[in-house]
Design a protein around this motif. Sequence first.
Motif, PDB file in Angstrom:
ATOM      1  N   GLU A  14       0.839  -1.209   0.000  1.00 64.49           N
ATOM      2  CA  GLU A  14       0.000   0.000   0.000  1.00 64.49           C
ATOM      3  C   GLU A  14       0.871   1.255   0.000  1.00 64.49           C
ATOM      4  OE1 GLU A  14      -3.045   2.243   3.032  1.00 64.49           O
ATOM      5  OE2 GLU A  14      -3.081   0.048   2.990  1.00 64.49           O
ATOM      6  N   LYS A  18       1.220   4.009  -3.091  1.00 69.69           N
ATOM      7  CA  LYS A  18       0.914   5.428  -2.859  1.00 69.69           C
ATOM      8  C   LYS A  18       2.049   6.302  -3.372  1.00 69.69           C
ATOM      9  CE  LYS A  18      -2.036   5.124   1.201  1.00 69.69           C
ATOM     10  NZ  LYS A  18      -2.108   5.317   2.666  1.00 69.69           N
ATOM     11  N   GLN A 116     -13.210  -0.623  -6.674  1.00 72.79           N
ATOM     12  CA  GLN A 116     -11.884  -0.436  -6.081  1.00 72.79           C
ATOM     13  C   GLN A 116     -10.995   0.434  -6.964  1.00 72.79           C
ATOM     14  OE1 GLN A 116     -11.456  -4.840  -4.927  1.00 72.79           O
ATOM     15  NE2 GLN A 116     -10.028  -3.804  -3.582  1.00 72.79           N
ATOM     16  N   ARG A 120      -9.402   4.226  -6.257  1.00 77.28           N
ATOM     17  CA  ARG A 120      -7.969   4.513  -6.343  1.00 77.28           C
ATOM     18  C   ARG A 120      -7.676   5.704  -7.248  1.00 77.28           C
ATOM     19  NH1 ARG A 120      -3.705  -0.109  -7.041  1.00 77.28           N
ATOM     20  NH2 ARG A 120      -4.294  -0.392  -4.882  1.00 77.28           N
TER      21      ARG A 120
END
Length: 161
Positions: A14, A18, A116, A120
């Motif tokens: 994650e 990012k 999802q 994002r």
Amino acid sequence: MNNQEWRHIRKVMENTQKAAMHCSIATVDAQLQPTITPIGTLFLRENQTGFFFDTYAESFKENLPQNKKACIQAINSSRLFWLKSLFKGEFSDYPGVRLYVEIGELRPATNEELAQIAQRIQSLKWTKGSQLIWSDFTQVRDFSVQSFRWVKYPKMMPFGK
């Protein structure tokens, strides 16, 4: 790998996504030549599996019929992460992870998977590039994680890592 390791892998993935907005998937063609493909649409599930949207990667169509195995690498490229680590002389966490996976066949994305990806890309949805790149996602590939290796720099790893 146990559940605690998998939770840690998901956290590191994650953070890397990012920072870099993608990870890399390495596959091998029929002549055993490696190909690395950047993928910004990879998601991990709780059960040591995941999926990614496969819209543009020609190499998967060519390479996966011969060999379904691949390596997914994600590196935290956050400047703040690296500056803090270099200043302290120690990483606060692993700077990346490699997942050794087996990739499945192309299939239609579910509504949950489409939601999802929409979440994002939400912050960039207004851009022209986002509309050009991320508007036609309909197909995904599942993968199962067989094993993993942390990316390490031994002299900068905290004690016990």
